[in-house]
Structures are given as C-alpha cells and as structure tokens.
Design an enzyme around this catalytic site. Structure first.
Site, PDB file in Angstrom:
ATOM      1  N   CYS A 473       0.860  -1.173   0.000  1.00 42.36           N
ATOM      2  CA  CYS A 473       0.000   0.000   0.000  1.00 42.36           C
ATOM      3  C   CYS A 473       0.897   1.224   0.000  1.00 42.36           C
ATOM      4  O   CYS A 473       2.022   1.174  -0.496  1.00 42.36           O
ATOM      5  CB  CYS A 473      -0.956  -0.010   1.185  1.00 42.36           C
ATOM      6  N   TYR A 474       0.455   2.306   0.594  1.00 40.60           N
ATOM      7  CA  TYR A 474       1.178   3.572   0.537  1.00 40.60           C
ATOM      8  C   TYR A 474       2.476   3.536   1.335  1.00 40.60           C
ATOM      9  O   TYR A 474       3.451   4.189   0.981  1.00 40.60           O
ATOM     10  CB  TYR A 474       0.261   4.671   1.075  1.00 40.60           C
TER      11      TYR A 474
END
Length: 533
Positions: A473-474
């Site tokens: 993810c981020y």
C-alpha cells in the site's frame, strides 16, 4: 476463518488506495486553479488579473470537479484492478465495460417498470444521472460493488482458454461474457433492494451527525486505533466519499462525502463559508503537530547517552509526518512497546477534531503541511479559519509533549532510547560518535534509496518459498507467508530500514514508509516476479 477474513479485508483496504490516492491530486489541482481566480490574491498580485491566467484557473478547477461527479466509475475501475490477482489492466477494462452495462440495464428496467422519475429535478428522488444515464443514486457504493464483483469473476475465469474456433472467447473475453448476465441481474435486484440500503445509510449518517462531538471523537480515535491492522482506510473512506460524510448541493449539483464537498466548495467562489461536514477530514492536527510533540517527549525522556542516536531516527520521522502526513514510522516506534501511549494518541486525535468542530474551524491538513497550505490559504481566513487551525495544532503539540513525557516517566515505558538490553554502554569521543553516525546514516540511506536489497528482504521473510503473495500500500509491504515464524524481524528493521513488522496469522506487514515503491520493486526483482504476483 478469522485470518482469512482479515486477509481479505486487508487486501480490499490496499485495493482502495488505487482510486483514493488519485483524489487528493485532483483536490490539490483544484486548489491551484483557485489561486488564479482568488479575488484577494488578484488584488495583491495584479499581474495575475488577466483573462489568460484567470481562464486557466477556471478551466483547471472546473474540469477536475468532473472527477468528483464520477466517483462510482473511478472506484469500479480502481477496485477491479486492485483486487485482481493478475492481468490487472484487463480486469480494469472489464470493470469499465461492466459499469456501462449495469447503468444502462438499470435504466431500462426502471423505465419498463415505471420507476424512472420523469420530473425536471432529481433532487430528493433517490435517483441521479450517471454518465448521462438516469439510475438509482448509489454514489460511490455502485463502483465499490461492481469493482468487487468484476474482480471475483475475473479471478475465477481469466485463465480459461478454448480451442479451435472458440479460442478468441477465452481469457478476459470470457470474463466479460460471464459478467454480462451477472451485472444485468444485479441491476434488477438492486433496483428493489437499494432503496432500503440507502435508507439504512442515511439513517446511520443522521445518527452520527446527531451524535455531535461524541461521534466526531469516536471517528477520530477509531481511525488511529486501526493503524496496526492496516484497516484504518476503511474507516475514513466512507466519510470522505459517501453520504456518511454529509450531503451538500453546490452549483446545482449534489455532492456526497466530506472531501468531495470540500473540493466542490473550493471550486465555487460563491461559497462564503465551508459546510460543517468537512470536519471529518480534519485529521491533520495529530500528524502535523501532535506527533511532533510526542517525538520531543521521547527524545527528552531517553537515556542521555542515547539521545544523539534516537535524534537521527526521530527527526526524519517527525519531518515526514509534518510535511507529508505519513505517521506510521513514529506510531510504530511506541505502538507495541508502550500501547498505552498509542491509546492516548488515538484519544487525542479524536479530541483534536472535536476542538476544531467547537471552534468552527473548517481548514484541513490530511496529508501534511504542503497540503494544508494549498487547500486552505487560497480560500482565505473567513472561509476556513486556518490560523485557528495552526493555534489549535500548537496547543496539541504542547498537550502531546506533556502527556507523553509524564506517562513515559511515571510508567517507566521503554520508548526509543530508554531500553537497556543490548545497548553498547561504553563512552565514545565526539569524533568516534560522528564517525559511527556517518556510517549508520550512509547505510540507512543506501537501504532506502535505489540500492534496496530485495534479496536480503526476501531472505529475512523466510525465503522465496515462504512467500505466497506480495502486495503493498502507501507505506507497507503486505505479504501472505506460509510460515510467519520464519520472519527475522530484527534483520528487517536493522538491515533493510523497516520501521515495524506486524503479524496477523499468515498475513505479515512490513512498514517502510514513503520508499515502499522502491522496496516493492526490489522484492519483485528478487523473486523474479512482476507486479501481478
């Protein structure tokens, strides 16, 4: 079963990043467009008061509002790609086709059954125009539902191939063939079911709004408490992009969700004061100010001989939190060694949002100080109350510092620099320390830039045979491992610059922060896999 459900939720949470992370870009560009049309700014800089720059600003902000009007399509395509196990681009294209089939099928069925509203205005009817087609107003939920369904069908049938004359109907073409009756049937079913679902969503939104400051506190605290699971995105996303976060009519169009309302109001200069619903997006106080105070408290309570060492850790983490709003490196530094501090942090985060609501401050800073400047300053003090936001932030900086320092000292918590086990206790000269610090910094810089050692990460995860699935993810590397016990946490932290390692059954998350793209690429190369692994 519990681990399987958790894995699926985390996979869904990660997939949500594809559409969600593109929306702040639209918001920033809307803010930039407003810089060229802001009346007060044009008075200060008359050179901008010309048809060219004003026209550019009008086109830029006005065109990007179209993204907010088509969130259903954006989420459908984004989730279709994000949830697909492989052939992601084909899944995204199929999701687009499925979306078009669905809205037209629902429109035709509603027309045949006499449900389609024929008046001049659709406001209050529960129906809306989607890509020029009148259907039930499902908002972003339509995209989420169709994205999930498309990915499920794609993952099940994308590898099916036929022989001879039928071979052109295999793969993604067969997925679309299967998807057509599925979405048509869904359009019929949801025509009757969705009004009841919408009533429930509206009722929940009303309950939360009527809960006032208590509801805001619970939202703010819960959004932080779920950080360890990686599911915090599932808390704030509905409030930012669905009717749970409020509904406003702006320029004759209905916008749902706190973030969408904020962006639309930014693009409309006739709006004098931002609506109260944007308070749901006021998560920046703890990121920009609170955690900086926590870092200072951890520094001052560290053992004197360790302060220089942890300063090299805390300063970059604090800077990243303040500028970019990435808080995980700080939060994971005390989350497990002193969970009481994390609980206090969650409570203070919720409390900061309550204070902003009481002060009627509508400024936001969800992704750090740069976003704060671009979003709020161009709109002016009267519209956002941004100076009070800063004053509130400074107040919470002090609160975080005092509370964290008091708890660390009174409870003797083992935060950064207070550990005794494994520490080198001999004294060093200033020259020796500088030499050692320079070597450590060089090693860390090498790990977090282009020279990420993917083979070392794979080895610390138990080897390639132990890795069933890799995702990210981020800020985190998300993995499903055959045997999580083979993970060498200390190696990941010390040799690969990981901030933390979180285990939940076979699901393992390794937090790297903003350099996650380089880490993911290195791991994929070490595994000999592409991004669809």
């Amino acid at each position: 079963m519990k681990d399987k459900v958790m894995n699926q939720l985390q996979h869904f949470s990660k997939a949500m990043f594809i559409p969600v992370l593109i929306l702040p870009i639209a918001g920033i560009l809307i803010a930039v467009g407003n810089l060229f049309t802001n009346a007060k700014l044009l008075e200060i800089l008359p050179v901008l008061n010309n048809p060219v720059t004003k026209g550019f600003g009008t086109i830029l902000s006005g065109s990007l509002v179209a993204i907010l009007n088509n969130l259903g399509l954006i989420f459908c395509v984004g989730l279709g790609a994000g949830l697909a196990n492989k052939k992601k681009s084909e899944a995204a294209f199929t999701a687009l086709l499925g979306f078009l089939v669905f809205i037209n099928a629902m429109n035709k069925f509603m027309n045949l059954t006499g449900i389609l509203y024929t008046g001049d205005s659709l406001r209050g009817t529960g129906q809306a125009m989607v890509l020029g087609v009148q259907i039930l107003d499902m908002g972003v939920f339509l995209g989420i539902i169709l994205g999930i369904i498309t990915a499920m069908v794609h993952n099940k049938y994308c590898d099916i191939e036929f022989q001879n004359a039928f071979q052109i109907y295999g793969g993604s073409r067969f997925v679309f063939i299967v998807l057509i009756p599925v979405v048509v049937l869904m359009s019929v079913v949801l025509t009757f079911v969705w009004p009841f679902v919408q009533m429930g969503i509206t009722g929940l939104g009303a309950f939360i709004n009527h809960s006032g400051n208590f509801g805001i506190f619970i939202y703010g605290a819960l959004e932080r408490l779920l950080i360890p699971t990686g599911l915090h995105h599932l808390v704030y996303t509905p409030f930012l992009y669905t009717s749970l976060g409020g509904t406003e009519t702006i320029g004759g169009q209905v916008f749902e969700g706190a973030r969408n309302i904020y962006y639309a109001e930014m693009a409309d200069p006739s709006i004098a004061v931002l609506s109260p619903s944007v308070i749901w997006d006021a998560r920046g106080i703890s990121k920009m100010f609170g955690l900086i105070g926590a870092c200072l408290a951890m520094y001052h309570t560290a053992r004197p001989e360790n302060r220089n060492k942890i300063k090299a850790i805390l300063i970059p983490a604090a800077f990243t939190s303040f500028i970019a709003g990435v808080t995980e490196p700080i939060e994971f530094s005390f989350m497990f060694v002193a969970p009481v501090l994390f609980a206090v942090h969650a409570a203070l985060s919720g409390l900061s949002m309550v204070v902003l609501n009481l002060l009627q401050v509508r400024a936001i800073g969800p992704n750090g100080f740069i976003d704060f400047l671009l979003y709020n300053v161009p709109l002016g003090i009267h519209k956002t109350g941004w100076p009070m936001y800063i004053l509130t932030g400074l107040g919470f900086f002090v609160i975080y510092y005092v509370v964290f320092r008091l708890l660390i000292q009174k409870l003797n918590l083992n935060t950064l620099g207070r550990e005794t086990e494994g520490l080198e206790m001999k004294l060093h000269t200033k020259a020796e320390y500088k030499e050692k610090a320079a070597a450590e910094k060089s090693k860390k810089d090498k790990a977090v830039k282009e020279d990420v050692d993917g083979f070392r990460i794979v080895e610390a995860l138990g080897g390639s045979k132990n890795i069933e699935k890799v995702d990210n993810c981020y800020t985190r590397l998300r993995l499903i491992l055959s045997n999580p016990e083979l993970v060498q946490e200390e190696v990941l932290k010390h040799d690969t610059a990981a901030s933390a390692v979180v285990k939940k059954g076979n699901n393992v998350q390794v937090v790297y922060g903003l350099q996650i793209s380089a880490v993911r690429k290195a791991v994929d190369e070490a595994l000999g896999k592409n991004e669809n692994f």
